[in-house]
Scaffold this motif. Sequence first.
Motif, PDB file in Angstrom:
ATOM      1  N   TYR A  14     -11.922  -2.227  26.856  1.00 19.43           N
ATOM      2  CA  TYR A  14     -12.471  -3.711  26.591  1.00 19.43           C
ATOM      3  C   TYR A  14     -11.653  -4.414  25.339  1.00 19.43           C
ATOM      4  CZ  TYR A  14     -15.984  -2.223  29.956  1.00 19.43           C
ATOM      5  OH  TYR A  14     -16.512  -2.042  31.262  1.00 19.43           O
ATOM      6  N   ASN A  15     -10.645  -4.695  25.764  1.00 22.35           N
ATOM      7  CA  ASN A  15      -9.784  -5.529  25.022  1.00 22.35           C
ATOM      8  C   ASN A  15      -9.872  -6.921  25.232  1.00 22.35           C
ATOM      9  OD1 ASN A  15      -8.356  -6.119  27.308  1.00 22.35           O
ATOM     10  ND2 ASN A  15      -6.665  -4.846  26.883  1.00 22.35           N
ATOM     11  N   ASP A  16      -9.136  -7.917  24.544  1.00 16.31           N
ATOM     12  CA  ASP A  16      -9.445  -9.289  24.813  1.00 16.31           C
ATOM     13  C   ASP A  16      -9.671  -9.766  26.378  1.00 16.31           C
ATOM     14  OD1 ASP A  16      -9.637  -9.222  22.114  1.00 16.31           O
ATOM     15  OD2 ASP A  16      -7.835 -10.286  21.822  1.00 16.31           O
ATOM     16  N   SER A  17      -8.435  -9.298  27.180  1.00 13.38           N
ATOM     17  CA  SER A  17      -8.214  -9.684  28.529  1.00 13.38           C
ATOM     18  C   SER A  17      -9.556  -8.976  29.374  1.00 13.38           C
ATOM     19  CB  SER A  17      -6.880  -9.060  28.947  1.00 13.38           C
ATOM     20  OG  SER A  17      -6.984  -9.454  30.357  1.00 13.38           O
ATOM     21  N   GLU A  18      -9.788  -7.706  29.497  1.00 18.03           N
ATOM     22  CA  GLU A  18     -10.868  -7.099  30.078  1.00 18.03           C
ATOM     23  C   GLU A  18     -12.124  -7.760  29.548  1.00 18.03           C
ATOM     24  OE1 GLU A  18     -11.215  -4.986  32.369  1.00 18.03           O
ATOM     25  OE2 GLU A  18      -8.754  -4.981  32.582  1.00 18.03           O
ATOM     26  N   ALA A  19     -12.440  -7.933  28.397  1.00 13.67           N
ATOM     27  CA  ALA A  19     -13.593  -8.498  27.809  1.00 13.67           C
ATOM     28  C   ALA A  19     -14.050  -9.703  28.463  1.00 13.67           C
ATOM     29  CB  ALA A  19     -13.823  -8.417  26.431  1.00 13.67           C
ATOM     30  N   ARG A  20     -12.975 -10.854  28.610  1.00 14.98           N
ATOM     31  CA  ARG A  20     -13.171 -12.072  29.275  1.00 14.98           C
ATOM     32  C   ARG A  20     -13.128 -11.955  30.867  1.00 14.98           C
ATOM     33  NH1 ARG A  20      -8.480 -13.628  28.015  1.00 14.98           N
ATOM     34  NH2 ARG A  20      -8.808 -13.872  25.604  1.00 14.98           N
ATOM     35  N   LYS A  21     -12.535 -11.100  31.352  1.00  9.92           N
ATOM     36  CA  LYS A  21     -12.866 -10.899  32.948  1.00  9.92           C
ATOM     37  C   LYS A  21     -14.050 -10.320  33.058  1.00  9.92           C
ATOM     38  CE  LYS A  21      -9.362  -8.626  34.389  1.00  9.92           C
ATOM     39  NZ  LYS A  21      -8.527  -7.655  34.863  1.00  9.92           N
ATOM     40  N   VAL A  83     -19.114  -1.097  20.672  1.00  7.87           N
ATOM     41  CA  VAL A  83     -17.986  -0.329  20.182  1.00  7.87           C
ATOM     42  C   VAL A  83     -16.780  -1.399  20.290  1.00  7.87           C
ATOM     43  CG1 VAL A  83     -16.913   0.961  21.983  1.00  7.87           C
ATOM     44  CG2 VAL A  83     -16.674   1.728  19.523  1.00  7.87           C
ATOM     45  N   SER A  84     -16.783  -2.455  21.062  1.00  4.13           N
ATOM     46  CA  SER A  84     -15.752  -3.419  21.432  1.00  4.13           C
ATOM     47  C   SER A  84     -15.685  -4.489  20.853  1.00  4.13           C
ATOM     48  CB  SER A  84     -15.956  -3.659  22.892  1.00  4.13           C
ATOM     49  OG  SER A  84     -14.878  -4.548  23.306  1.00  4.13           O
ATOM     50  N   ALA A  85     -14.662  -4.671  19.797  1.00  2.00           N
ATOM     51  CA  ALA A  85     -14.622  -5.920  19.091  1.00  2.00           C
ATOM     52  C   ALA A  85     -14.607  -7.143  19.823  1.00  2.00           C
ATOM     53  CB  ALA A  85     -13.700  -5.731  17.885  1.00  2.00           C
ATOM     54  N   VAL A  96     -24.816 -16.105  21.355  1.00  2.00           N
ATOM     55  CA  VAL A  96     -26.205 -15.395  22.089  1.00  2.00           C
ATOM     56  C   VAL A  96     -27.265 -15.466  20.639  1.00  2.00           C
ATOM     57  CG1 VAL A  96     -25.030 -14.117  23.582  1.00  2.00           C
ATOM     58  CG2 VAL A  96     -25.307 -13.248  21.231  1.00  2.00           C
ATOM     59  N   GLU A  97     -28.589 -15.154  21.026  1.00  2.00           N
ATOM     60  CA  GLU A  97     -29.538 -15.301  19.856  1.00  2.00           C
ATOM     61  C   GLU A  97     -29.420 -14.024  19.107  1.00  2.00           C
ATOM     62  OE1 GLU A  97     -33.004 -16.923  21.091  1.00  2.00           O
ATOM     63  OE2 GLU A  97     -32.231 -18.391  22.489  1.00  2.00           O
ATOM     64  N   GLY A  98     -29.226 -12.946  19.859  1.00  2.00           N
ATOM     65  CA  GLY A  98     -29.246 -11.688  19.043  1.00  2.00           C
ATOM     66  C   GLY A  98     -28.414 -11.493  17.784  1.00  2.00           C
ATOM     67  N   ASP A  99     -28.749 -10.476  16.896  1.00  2.00           N
ATOM     68  CA  ASP A  99     -27.839 -10.209  16.013  1.00  2.00           C
ATOM     69  C   ASP A  99     -26.943  -8.890  16.534  1.00  2.00           C
ATOM     70  OD1 ASP A  99     -28.896 -11.611  13.850  1.00  2.00           O
ATOM     71  OD2 ASP A  99     -30.427  -9.945  13.474  1.00  2.00           O
ATOM     72  N   LEU A 100     -25.876  -8.717  16.013  1.00  2.00           N
ATOM     73  CA  LEU A 100     -24.744  -8.105  16.772  1.00  2.00           C
ATOM     74  C   LEU A 100     -24.148  -7.040  15.693  1.00  2.00           C
ATOM     75  CD1 LEU A 100     -22.646 -10.717  18.716  1.00  2.00           C
ATOM     76  CD2 LEU A 100     -24.281  -9.484  19.343  1.00  2.00           C
ATOM     77  N   LEU A 101     -23.882  -5.948  16.009  1.00  2.00           N
ATOM     78  CA  LEU A 101     -23.179  -4.741  15.377  1.00  2.00           C
ATOM     79  C   LEU A 101     -22.340  -4.164  15.819  1.00  2.00           C
ATOM     80  CD1 LEU A 101     -23.801  -2.722  12.624  1.00  2.00           C
ATOM     81  CD2 LEU A 101     -25.276  -1.821  14.233  1.00  2.00           C
ATOM     82  N   LEU A 102     -20.935  -4.122  15.274  1.00  2.00           N
ATOM     83  CA  LEU A 102     -19.919  -3.298  15.857  1.00  2.00           C
ATOM     84  C   LEU A 102     -20.203  -1.848  15.309  1.00  2.00           C
ATOM     85  CD1 LEU A 102     -16.931  -3.269  17.011  1.00  2.00           C
ATOM     86  CD2 LEU A 102     -16.140  -3.623  14.775  1.00  2.00           C
ATOM     87  N   ALA A 103     -20.251  -0.953  16.408  1.00  2.00           N
ATOM     88  CA  ALA A 103     -20.477   0.347  15.985  1.00  2.00           C
ATOM     89  C   ALA A 103     -20.269   1.309  17.398  1.00  2.00           C
ATOM     90  CB  ALA A 103     -21.912   0.395  15.378  1.00  2.00           C
ATOM     91  N   ASP A 104     -20.171   2.547  17.227  1.00  2.00           N
ATOM     92  CA  ASP A 104     -19.980   3.592  18.021  1.00  2.00           C
ATOM     93  C   ASP A 104     -21.027   4.356  18.153  1.00  2.00           C
ATOM     94  OD1 ASP A 104     -18.814   5.590  19.679  1.00  2.00           O
ATOM     95  OD2 ASP A 104     -17.612   6.360  18.512  1.00  2.00           O
ATOM     96  N   ILE A 105     -21.876   4.264  19.399  1.00  2.00           N
ATOM     97  CA  ILE A 105     -23.062   4.970  19.640  1.00  2.00           C
ATOM     98  C   ILE A 105     -22.969   6.483  19.547  1.00  2.00           C
ATOM     99  CG2 ILE A 105     -24.137   3.013  20.681  1.00  2.00           C
ATOM    100  CD1 ILE A 105     -23.614   4.607  23.470  1.00  2.00           C
TER     101      ILE A 105
END
Length: 280
Positions: A14-21, A83-85, A96-105
Amino acid sequence: MSRPEDTLSADVHYNDSEARKYTTSSRIQNIQASMTHRALELLNLSSPSFILDIGCGSGLSGEILSSLPQDEGGPHVWVGMDVSASMLDIALQRDVEGDLLLADIGQGVPFRAGTFDAAISISAIQWLCNAESSDVSPAGRLSRFFNGLYASLKRGGRAVCQFYPKNDEQKKMITTAAVKAGFGAGLLEDDPETKNVKVYLVLTVGGGNLDGNGGDITGVVRGMDGVNVLDARHGHQSGKGEIKKGSKAWIVKKKEQMERKGKVVKATSKYTGRKRRIAF
């Protein structure tokens, strides 16, 4: 057709291109919305709650949590981890209204014990079944995730994880890891025996007294068509048992303990625990 999790880790795929798509596809938006509403139906929350969105991506499910009307138990407050920045960057752009965390589950769920009322996950946990290197064990990643999730939920807390298992072995691997972590677990399949099948893992942390069933979401899914309830919290025998040290059963148990810690162990075979002959 190969699955993306078979070739790349989620943060790379999920890089920039895939995330946007992913985020702009109306087809994906509709599917995601449908599965999120189904997960909320299974959570059966009667009032606004604090929810963890596992693998939140660009916040498609989170938007539904925030906008759910009062007569459906909402709106909910939520925290998303992914996990995807690139995905989280789009979520920030979408405000979005939620808080966000960059982390690997696969490294655990890094929140204080008893933080959340419930958790939701759409199309994420199947990524834990693939090891990116020989030093990483899928069993260890699943164990860290489910143990962390169990701790982060309140007593009586609930979780629903929709996922796409590759096969029955992967389905069993995920469910077994959840049960070992202490969850009561039910598997629900929508549209079984079709290419559109959707699998939902429905989990509960024991305790509480919600909805007259002890806070146990297995009571929600028990009796549904296509549901198999696995609950390891009941029927345990007391005592240490009679497993002899050095026996095959003892070795297998030790291997399972090491796998839960993320260690890579040799596969069990018919030779495991077999006594060697004395060499002259």
